[in-house]
Design an enzyme around this catalytic site. Structure first.
Site: not given
Length: 529
Positions: A142, A169, A313, A351
């Site tokens: 981890h 893992k 955007k 939009d």
């Protein structure tokens, strides 16, 4: 970083869908054995393939008796983890007792145990003679600070394999969503069973997309917020929202690029639509800080299209190889599709149609007269709050319908810039409190003011709303914002953001799938959610 798939696993076709082999594991982190037993049973009923029993969460633990109980009461395979504090867990006791408990779990019939890389070789050597044939050891590493380089991740896989692990893992932390790409590459090219997950909200897609790239398992919690690592979805969302069982190597990935994106209804809408028509796609939230970096990294044909929301955007438009003329005129895109023939990014703006058509229809209903030639917006004073991509779509669309435009923004210079581009007037947001050159104006909020969780905020004080005949709010969570509620109380007609959201999504769906939008299904899904 364009990573092609050198992986041939279980595909998913529209006809004869095949389930992927990636498992769903539910972490069990109760403080008492009785609560653990309840949660283990619940996990099985909720669709888990196995449970991870976190022994370090128990306040009182009697190894022989409690392990026997937990294994006996579980109707799905069991994975036992006894995570020490030095690896991010809660156990802070004797190391030999911890390892003895894991050995005992193996002897009593556990299906898996998880041990940390730091102690794995010694531990695996100690159980080699008595290890049952079908028993698997997961060796885990981890990293709670970052996601290492691709080279370092590859070396880590090799180190874990060398310890004698049956299953590798690796859990890392995403500082940026592009960090996930390195983990997906590790999954694709690994020759051993591997669990590769990236923690935090920016790593969320690793938990959904792991079956596409060959991950051994993912984690899904029983309840929101009760997680064993940051960014875990619920098992219910994995199965019902993301249709996890049907994600395969051929599944196309779509998503919403924004910051924030947690409020978005787009994943609910598009995943349900894909499921209802048998389209092989999955739609995920994409918490993106730098859209240029994101699009450069996820540049393979697997990542087939994106909705775009605040604040990206305008920036995304500059990343597109081709831009639709309407979007180019507006200067913002809310949809990017990767053309499958040549991989080019094509930008669109849905939009504009979504917002303006919703406002026009409400004006027609308001006047109960469809005989008017031209648009009801013609000649109206149309006040837009904001100066970003959505504001540009509103201003451009209203201007095309003959409205007179006013742009109000916190930063006056940005308001001035947008107003100049549409031949309109600019004011600061504070000016709107006393701005009423005429009655019957239209107000359109394009900002996130009033969006969850800040539902008590509003861009305009209530007393100023009496001069408007109609108020539109692009915010749709909550459905009834404070702005809309107070506008209605002042006698104005209102257009909720959800109406714009539905209409702009029609065009997105059609671009994503090549299929006509099933409008009735759209509305039913959103009504149910």
């Amino acid at each position: 970083m364009d990573f092609g798939l050198a992986y041939s696993g279980l595909g998913v076709g529209v006809e004869g869908i095949t389930k992927n082999s990636t498992l769903i594991c539910v972490p069990i982190m109760a403080e008492s054995i009785d609560k653990m037993v309840i949660d283990v049973r619940k996990a099985g009923l909720n669709g888990a393939d196995l449970v991870e029993i976190r022994l370090d969460s128990l306040k009182i633990f009697n190894p022989h008796e409690d392990l026997k109980t937990l294994i006996k009461e579980s109707h799905v395979p069991t994975l036992f983890t006894y995570r020490p504090k030095w690896e991010g867990g809660q156990y802070d006791g004797d190391e030999n007792q911890r390892r003895d408990a894991l050995r005992l779990a193996m002897k009593l019939g556990a299906d898996y145990i998880d041990v940390e890389l730091q102690v794995a070789k010694e531990f695996i050597d100690s159980i080699r003679q008595e290890k049952p044939e079908n028993f698997k050891v997961i060796v885990s590493s981890h990293n709670y600070r970052k996601t290492p380089s691709l080279e370092d991740l590859g070396s880590l896989v090799a180190d874990i394999q060398a310890s004698g692990a049956d299953i590798v893992k690796i859990a890392t932390t995403a500082l940026d969503i592009t960090d996930v790409a390195r983990m997906l590459q590790i999954l694709v090219h690994s020759q051993v069973p591997i669990i590769g997950l990236v923690m935090s909200d920016r790593g969320f897609i690793s938990r959904i997309l792991c079956p596409k790239f060959g991950g051994y398992l993912t984690f899904g919690t029983l309840e929101k917020g009760i997680v064993s690592a940051p960014g875990q979805p619920t098992v219910e969302d994995l199965l019902d929202l993301y249709n996890f069982r049907q994600i395969g190597t051929d599944t196309k990935v779509f998503g919403i690029i924004g910051n924030p994106v947690g409020h978005s209804k787009s994943p609910v809408l598009f995943n349900e639509l894909f499921k209802s028509v048998g389209f092989n796609g999955v739609y995920v939230p994409l918490l993106v800080d730098d859209p240029v970096k994101f699009l450069d990294t996820y540049s393979s044909s697997d990542f087939a299209g994106f909705s775009v929301t605040i604040p990206h955007k305008e920036a995304v438009l500059k990343c597109c190889d081709e831009v639709d003329p309407l979007a180019k005129s507006i200067g913002a895109v809310n949809l990017v599709v990767r053309r499958q023939t040549d991989g080019k990014l094509c930008g669109y703006n849905t939009d504009c149609y979504g917002a303006i058509s919703a406002i026009e229809d409400q004006l027609l209903d308001l006047h109960n007269d469809s005989s008017t030639i031209g648009s009801r917006l013609s000649g109206k004073l149309f006040v837009v709050i904001g100066a970003g991509g959505a504001a540009k779509a509103l201003a451009y669309g209203a201007k095309e319908k003959g409205a007179r435009i006013v742009i109000a923004n916190r930063t006056y210079d940005r308001a001035r810039e947008l107003a100049d581009s549409v031949g309109g007037q600019a004011v600061s947001l504070a000016d709107l409190e006393n701005f009423h050159p005429e009655d019957g104006m239209i107000l359109a909020n394009s900002t996130s003011i009033g969006m969850q969780p800040k539902v008590d905020e509003t861009p305009v004080p209530k007393h100023a709303l009496k001069y408007y005949s109609l108020v539109f709010d692009a915010v749709y969570t909550p459905r009834m914002t404070r702005l809309l509620r107070e506008a209605q109380e002042c006698g104005a007609a209102i257009v909720p953001g959800l109406e714009m959201f539905i209409r702009q999504a029609y065009g997105q769906y059609e671009r994503f799938t090549g299929l006509p939008a099933p409008k009735e299904i759209f509305r039913k899904i959103l009504a149910d959610n």
